[in-house]
Design a protein around this motif. Structure first.
Motif, short mmCIF file in Angstrom:
data_model
loop_
_atom_site.label_atom_id
_atom_site.label_comp_id
_atom_site.label_asym_id
_atom_site.label_seq_id
_atom_site.Cartn_x
_atom_site.Cartn_y
_atom_site.Cartn_z
N ARG A 1 22.73 4.07 5.67
CA ARG A 1 21.41 4.07 5.27
C ARG A 1 21.37 4.58 3.80
O ARG A 1 20.47 4.04 3.12
N ASP A 2 21.87 5.82 3.57
CA ASP A 2 21.38 6.33 2.13
C ASP A 2 22.02 5.95 1.02
O ASP A 2 23.28 5.66 1.18
N THR A 3 21.75 6.35 -0.15
CA THR A 3 22.51 5.93 -1.56
C THR A 3 23.58 6.58 -1.43
O THR A 3 24.59 5.70 -2.00
N ASP A 4 23.70 7.90 -1.34
CA ASP A 4 25.02 8.74 -1.36
C ASP A 4 26.18 8.14 -0.31
O ASP A 4 27.21 8.12 -0.91
N MET A 5 25.61 7.89 0.79
CA MET A 5 26.56 7.13 1.75
C MET A 5 27.10 5.77 1.33
O MET A 5 28.43 5.39 1.51
N GLN A 6 26.19 5.01 0.89
CA GLN A 6 26.48 3.65 0.29
C GLN A 6 27.58 3.84 -1.03
O GLN A 6 28.53 3.26 -0.99
N ALA A 7 27.55 4.74 -1.59
CA ALA A 7 28.21 4.74 -3.01
C ALA A 7 29.42 5.44 -2.81
O ALA A 7 30.54 5.03 -3.31
N SER A 8 29.61 6.24 -1.56
CA SER A 8 30.88 6.80 -1.20
C SER A 8 31.82 5.73 -0.04
O SER A 8 32.83 5.79 -0.20
N GLY A 9 31.09 4.98 0.39
CA GLY A 9 31.74 4.47 1.67
C GLY A 9 31.74 2.89 1.55
O GLY A 9 32.18 2.16 2.76
N LEU A 10 30.77 2.13 0.77
CA LEU A 10 30.53 0.58 1.12
C LEU A 10 31.34 -0.08 0.01
O LEU A 10 30.89 -0.05 -0.93
N GLY A 11 32.06 -0.90 0.53
CA GLY A 11 32.91 -1.74 -0.34
C GLY A 11 33.93 -1.08 -1.06
O GLY A 11 34.51 0.04 -0.82
N ILE A 12 34.25 -1.73 -2.19
CA ILE A 12 35.23 -0.98 -3.09
C ILE A 12 34.74 -0.86 -4.51
O ILE A 12 33.97 -1.54 -5.04
N PRO A 13 35.51 0.08 -5.40
CA PRO A 13 34.78 0.42 -6.72
C PRO A 13 35.44 -0.78 -7.60
O PRO A 13 36.36 -1.27 -7.38
N ILE A 14 34.48 -0.96 -8.38
CA ILE A 14 34.88 -2.15 -9.54
C ILE A 14 34.29 -1.66 -10.84
O ILE A 14 33.57 -0.41 -10.93
#
Length: 284
Positions: free
Chosen positions: A210-223
């Motif tokens: 739900r939250d931005t910090d959760m998405q930034a740390s666990g959603l998809g892969i870094p590019i």
């Protein structure tokens, strides 16, 4: 000393904790909770049982959850979709029924008192609302679905619940352009930046935090920034935007106070003085 679990995703209070925390956190009592369904069109989930408390997120009509406790007109709950924990009014719930058969597939629609657009609208429904349809009828060439509560919705505004609404979540986010910005919002009536990401992806069958910090740390892969393309995400501290193409973002933001398009370079320059540079780029 071990840090306490994230209270947004773990239900615990001095007097009670969810059963899943047994063995991880000491509590006088544990509960598995009881299933229930949201009966309000949209209801705010708050960090404490107080209507003056800020909104953490929102739950939509028909979403399922578990009720951990009830007291003084409030229910302490944990949402099934993303595991978010908080308080909402007890009268915004009903007993859990059968699984939803349909989902609202347009930004906003109405539930009518009859199978006719001329009948009174009983309440409005947001994109992502989950419906239990018990019948179908047609009036002057328009098909209506009958809900288990007796209301009717336009069939063309809905889709079967088991089928994702396409596979391009960005197109869903674009349909929400000009939706008002609302801190904690997660509906077609008002939405915040991470709520836009979650709701749009939910409509393509994806379960995301739900939250931005959760998405930034666990959603998809870094590019890298130079690799950005349609569907990628740009994160700042406390903010996220969706790449519509290599140069344009779509985001719910407090500058325009709605969901808007903006050039990425312009957004980085505008946001930088207050929130510094983007913290990361990710591909869902």
């Amino acid at each position: 000393m071990n840090a306490l679990p994230d209270r947004r995703l773990n239900a615990y209070r001095p007097d009670l904790a969810e059963e899943a925390l047994r063995g991880r956190l000491e509590a006088p009592r544990y509960t598995a909770g009881t299933p229930a369904t949201v009966s309000a069109p949209v209801t705010a989930l708050r960090p404490r049982p107080d209507a003056g408390a800020g909104i953490d997120t929102e739950l939509l009509y028909g979403e399922s959850l578990r009720v951990l406790d009830r007291a003084d007109g409030w229910a302490w709950v944990k949402a099934d979709f993303d595991g978010y924990v908080g308080y909402l009014p007890d009268n915004a719930l009903r007993e859990a029924g059968t699984d939803a058969t349909h989902v609202v597939a347009v930004p906003r629609t109405f539930a009518y008192s009859g199978a006719d657009l001329k009948t009174p609208a009983v309440f409005a429904l947001s994109l992502g609302s989950r419906l239990n349809v018990v019948g179908e009828t047609e009036t002057r060439g328009t098909r209506y679905l009958k809900l288990d509560g007796g209301q009717f919705v336009v069939a063309a505004h809905c889709a079967p619940a088991e089928r994702a609404i396409g596979d391009d979540y960005v197109s869903t986010a674009v349909r929400l352009l000009e939706t008002p910005y609302l801190w904690g919002g997660r509906s077609g009536f008002g939405i915040d930046c991470s709520g836009l990401v979650q709701l749009a992806m939910m409509m393509t069958g994806r379960r995301v935090p739900r939250d931005t910090d959760m998405q930034a740390s666990g959603l998809g892969i870094p590019i890298d920034r130079g690799d950005l393309r349609h569907g990628d995400l740009v994160f700042w501290k406390g903010h996220v935007a969706i790449m519509e193409d290599e140069e344009t973002i779509v985001h719910a933001n407090g500058n325009t106070m709605n969901v808007a398009r903006e050039g990425l370079a312009a957004a980085i320059e505008r946001i930088g003085w207050l929130y510094q540079q983007p913290t990361c780029y990710r591909r869902p």
